[in-house]
Write an enzyme that holds these catalytic residues in place. Structure first.
Site, PDB file in Angstrom:
ATOM      1  N   HIS A 128       0.851  -1.191   0.000  1.00 46.38           N
ATOM      2  CA  HIS A 128       0.000   0.000   0.000  1.00 46.38           C
ATOM      3  C   HIS A 128       0.882   1.233   0.000  1.00 46.38           C
ATOM      4  O   HIS A 128       1.949   1.227   0.615  1.00 46.38           O
ATOM      5  CB  HIS A 128      -0.916   0.019   1.231  1.00 46.38           C
ATOM      6  CG  HIS A 128      -2.060   0.971   1.087  1.00 46.38           C
ATOM      7  ND1 HIS A 128      -1.962   2.294   1.432  1.00 46.38           N
ATOM      8  CD2 HIS A 128      -3.302   0.785   0.597  1.00 46.38           C
ATOM      9  CE1 HIS A 128      -3.119   2.891   1.161  1.00 46.38           C
ATOM     10  NE2 HIS A 128      -3.943   2.000   0.657  1.00 46.38           N
TER      11      HIS A 128
ATOM     12  N   GLU B 271      -7.788  -5.473  -0.095  1.00 46.14           N
ATOM     13  CA  GLU B 271      -8.339  -6.262  -1.196  1.00 46.14           C
ATOM     14  C   GLU B 271      -8.224  -7.771  -0.955  1.00 46.14           C
ATOM     15  O   GLU B 271      -9.006  -8.542  -1.502  1.00 46.14           O
ATOM     16  CB  GLU B 271      -7.619  -5.924  -2.509  1.00 46.14           C
ATOM     17  CG  GLU B 271      -7.605  -4.451  -2.859  1.00 46.14           C
ATOM     18  CD  GLU B 271      -8.930  -3.939  -3.356  1.00 46.14           C
ATOM     19  OE1 GLU B 271      -9.968  -4.502  -2.965  1.00 46.14           O
ATOM     20  OE2 GLU B 271      -8.934  -2.983  -4.137  1.00 46.14           O
TER      21      GLU B 271
HETATM   22  N1  ACO Z   1       3.916  -7.620  -4.800  1.00 51.92           N
HETATM   23  C1  ACO Z   1       5.257  -7.615  -5.027  1.00 51.92           C
HETATM   24  N2  ACO Z   1       6.043  -6.532  -4.842  1.00 51.92           N
HETATM   25  C2  ACO Z   1       5.445  -5.413  -4.434  1.00 51.92           C
HETATM   26  C3  ACO Z   1       4.058  -5.346  -4.178  1.00 51.92           C
HETATM   27  C4  ACO Z   1       3.291  -6.515  -4.366  1.00 51.92           C
HETATM   28  N3  ACO Z   1       1.968  -6.523  -4.144  1.00 51.92           N
HETATM   29  N4  ACO Z   1       3.731  -4.087  -3.789  1.00 51.92           N
HETATM   30  C5  ACO Z   1       4.869  -3.384  -3.802  1.00 51.92           C
HETATM   31  N5  ACO Z   1       5.893  -4.188  -4.182  1.00 51.92           N
HETATM   32  C6  ACO Z   1       7.311  -3.802  -4.283  1.00 51.92           C
HETATM   33  C7  ACO Z   1       7.614  -3.139  -5.613  1.00 51.92           C
HETATM   34  O1  ACO Z   1       8.026  -4.073  -6.567  1.00 51.92           O
HETATM   35  C8  ACO Z   1       8.711  -2.187  -5.228  1.00 51.92           C
HETATM   36  O2  ACO Z   1       9.893  -2.917  -5.123  1.00 51.92           O
HETATM   37  P1  ACO Z   1      11.296  -2.277  -5.630  1.00 51.92           P
HETATM   38  O3  ACO Z   1      11.430  -0.977  -4.880  1.00 51.92           O
HETATM   39  O4  ACO Z   1      12.275  -3.327  -5.290  1.00 51.92           O
HETATM   40  O5  ACO Z   1      11.122  -2.051  -7.102  1.00 51.92           O
HETATM   41  C9  ACO Z   1       8.361  -1.754  -3.812  1.00 51.92           C
HETATM   42  O6  ACO Z   1       7.558  -2.819  -3.272  1.00 51.92           O
HETATM   43  C10 ACO Z   1       7.551  -0.460  -3.734  1.00 51.92           C
HETATM   44  O7  ACO Z   1       6.485  -0.533  -4.683  1.00 51.92           O
HETATM   45  P2  ACO Z   1       5.818   0.742  -5.336  1.00 51.92           P
HETATM   46  O8  ACO Z   1       5.156   0.324  -6.613  1.00 51.92           O
HETATM   47  O9  ACO Z   1       6.763   1.890  -5.397  1.00 51.92           O
HETATM   48  O10 ACO Z   1       4.735   1.102  -4.266  1.00 51.92           O
HETATM   49  P3  ACO Z   1       3.507   2.034  -4.523  1.00 51.92           P
HETATM   50  O11 ACO Z   1       3.277   2.760  -3.275  1.00 51.92           O
HETATM   51  O12 ACO Z   1       3.654   2.841  -5.753  1.00 51.92           O
HETATM   52  O13 ACO Z   1       2.342   0.980  -4.838  1.00 51.92           O
HETATM   53  C11 ACO Z   1       0.551  -0.504  -4.670  1.00 51.92           C
HETATM   54  C12 ACO Z   1       1.337   0.616  -3.974  1.00 51.92           C
HETATM   55  C13 ACO Z   1       0.146  -0.053  -6.064  1.00 51.92           C
HETATM   56  C14 ACO Z   1      -0.725  -0.792  -3.877  1.00 51.92           C
HETATM   57  C15 ACO Z   1       1.433  -1.782  -4.746  1.00 51.92           C
HETATM   58  O14 ACO Z   1       1.754  -2.217  -3.443  1.00 51.92           O
HETATM   59  C16 ACO Z   1       0.815  -2.911  -5.570  1.00 51.92           C
HETATM   60  O15 ACO Z   1       0.975  -2.932  -6.779  1.00 51.92           O
HETATM   61  N6  ACO Z   1       0.071  -3.856  -4.897  1.00 51.92           N
HETATM   62  C17 ACO Z   1      -0.583  -4.918  -5.623  1.00 51.92           C
HETATM   63  C18 ACO Z   1      -1.940  -4.438  -6.159  1.00 51.92           C
HETATM   64  C19 ACO Z   1      -2.959  -4.234  -5.066  1.00 51.92           C
HETATM   65  O16 ACO Z   1      -3.061  -4.998  -4.121  1.00 51.92           O
HETATM   66  N7  ACO Z   1      -3.763  -3.148  -5.231  1.00 51.92           N
HETATM   67  C20 ACO Z   1      -4.760  -2.757  -4.268  1.00 51.92           C
HETATM   68  C21 ACO Z   1      -4.276  -1.626  -3.417  1.00 51.92           C
HETATM   69  S1  ACO Z   1      -5.402  -1.230  -2.113  1.00 51.92           S
HETATM   70  C22 ACO Z   1      -6.475  -0.124  -2.771  1.00 51.92           C
HETATM   71  O17 ACO Z   1      -6.154   0.728  -3.537  1.00 51.92           O
HETATM   72  C23 ACO Z   1      -7.887  -0.212  -2.404  1.00 51.92           C
END
Ligand code: ACO
Length: 386
Positions: A269, A323
């Site tokens: 998140h 989620e």
């Molecule tokens: N699975 C694997 N790796 C992840 C995940 C995940 N679910 N979430 C974050 N990471 C990793 C990224 O690869 C990144 O790694 P790196 O720095 O080595 O490249 C690091 O964690 C940070 O990720 P960001 O994309 O910069 O985090 P951001 O804050 O932009 O994204 C998000 C947040 C979009 C929710 C992300 O965690 C994600 O894609 N989760 C999966 C999708 C999901 O569950 N969405 C629902 C969100 S809840 C809602 O909106 C209601």
């Protein structure tokens, strides 16, 4: 920086703008996510105070009007929501015209837009609480109408005597739901009603800030919610769990996904750096409501995913988000996977409209700046010479 690149932004050091992380985009008294503590507050109430105690309509009143209703106010709101569930014929005709395989979020986006066009009388003024009620009451009706139309069934007329959770399930499935089904849905709607300056809420506020109308703001918000990085994840959680299929497959499946740089849906998140409190509440609900084998698979997948993410992404502090267990809860309520995100929109239509009301009450156009990183000194070359 070369002379061919813009230098205007160099006067003030700017934060890295990608994703607007940490940028404060508006003031709000509606809700806040305390990311370090894993806390969510609606108008002063911790989400644990409300979930399982206040019904969705009470929370709608809290968000729209600023305080929990007394009984007379709640009865009045029930009456207003019940009286506003009918869809005008042009909206039904628009939904009928969509192909049966249209994604329900696309149908909702189209339906809300059509509602704005068909009901200009209702939505032509500066958005006010009556408009918020008129719109939020019709979001479930749009979804239920499309859900039935795509199966070749006639939409069901709404039942004004039912509450939002009951009426939505009735309009979808054709039977008045029993307590086992509508009550968990009601708690889910409370949990998802608002969530600080999330992407879809920001979208709604940007549109409202231009003095556009409520239906336009909510149409945009639906579009933003649809994406899997925001609200589009829960059906993908279900897909993931169905693909994994059995506890024995959890480790190999997750290893393969992470080895190929896939995101695990339902984890991570932008703001929470501790467990999302909604995930904790939904986990308990899923344990009570869902099939024990499915819950066991979900729990093992969660535990292994958290362990692997901690190992492979040290310091990222990736936890279960809302989620992950939404999928189990909504499946137990009787909804198919492609109605999970639309059901999120039923809840969030209240938060979106409350934010629009807050925005217009103290409006200033939202118009940020960008860090320009392109060249500035190119000369025009006639097309024949390119
Ligand atoms: N699975 C694997 N790796 C992840 C995940 C995940 N679910 N979430 C974050 N990471 C990793 C990224 O690869 C990144 O790694 P790196 O720095 O080595 O490249 C690091 O964690 C940070 O990720 P960001 O994309 O910069 O985090 P951001 O804050 O932009 O994204 C998000 C947040 C979009 C929710 C992300 O965690 C994600 O894609 N989760 C999966 C999708 C999901 O569950 N969405 C629902 C969100 S809840 C809602 O909106 C209601």
């Amino acid at each position: 920086m070369s002379s061919a690149t813009a230098t205007d932004a160099t006067a003030t050091p700017m934060p890295r703008p990608e994703g607007l992380e940490g940028v404060v985009a508006a003031s709000t008294a509606l809700s806040h996510v305390f990311g370090e503590e894993g806390r969510l507050v609606y108008r002063g109430y911790d989400i644990h105070e409300l979930a399982g105690h206040a019904r969705f309509e009470e929370v709608a009143h809290l968000l729209w009007r600023g305080r929990l209703p007394n009984q007379a106010e709640l009865d009045e709101l029930h009456g207003q929501l019940g009286a506003n569930r009918d869809l005008p014929e042009p909206v039904l005709a628009t939904l009928r015209a969509l192909p049966a395989d249209t994604a329900p979020m696309d149908a909702l986006r189209t339906g809300v837009s059509a509602l704005g066009a068909a009901h200009g009388d209702l939505f032509d003024e500066v958005p006010d609480p009556a408009e918020a009620i008129a719109l939020a009451a019709r979001v479930p009706s749009i979804l239920a109408a499309f859900f039935r139309l795509r199966q070749g069934l006639a939409p069901l007329p709404p039942r004004p005597d039912l509450n939002t959770a009951q009426s939505y399930l009735y309009q979808l499935l054709g039977e008045v739901p029993d307590d086992r089904h509508w009550q968990p849905l009601d708690v889910y709607l409370v949990l998802l009603a608002d969530h600080g300056m999330n992407a879809s809420t920001f979208t709604a506020r940007v549109i409202a800030s231009t003095q556009s109308d409520l239906c336009s703001a909510i149409t945009g918000a639906v579009g933003a919610l649809k994406g899997p990085l925001h609200g589009g994840a829960p059906s993908k959680v279900l897909d993931m769990l169905n693909e994994i299929g059995a506890v024995a497959n959890v480790d190999p499946w997750l290893t393969r996904a992470l080895d190929t740089d896939q995101r695990l849906m339902g984890f991570g998140h932008r703001v929470y750096k501790a467990e999302d409190p909604r995930a904790e509440i939904l986990r308990g609900m899923a344990e009570r409501a869902s099939d024990p084998a499915f819950f066991a698979l979900s729990k093992t997948t969660e535990e292994r995913a958290l362990a692997m993410l901690a190992e492979r992404k040290p310091g990222r502090r990736l936890y279960t988000n809302v989620e992950f267990y939404s999928a189990a809860v909504l499946a137990a309520v009787g909804l198919p996977g492609d109605m999970f995100t639309p059901t999120f929109a039923v809840a969030r239509s209240v938060g979106w409209s409350a934010h629009v009301l807050e925005q217009v009450a103290n409006n200033r156009l939202i118009r940020p700046q960008s860090a320009f990183v392109g060249p500035t000194d190119k000369r025009f070359v006639p097309i024949a010479e390119r």
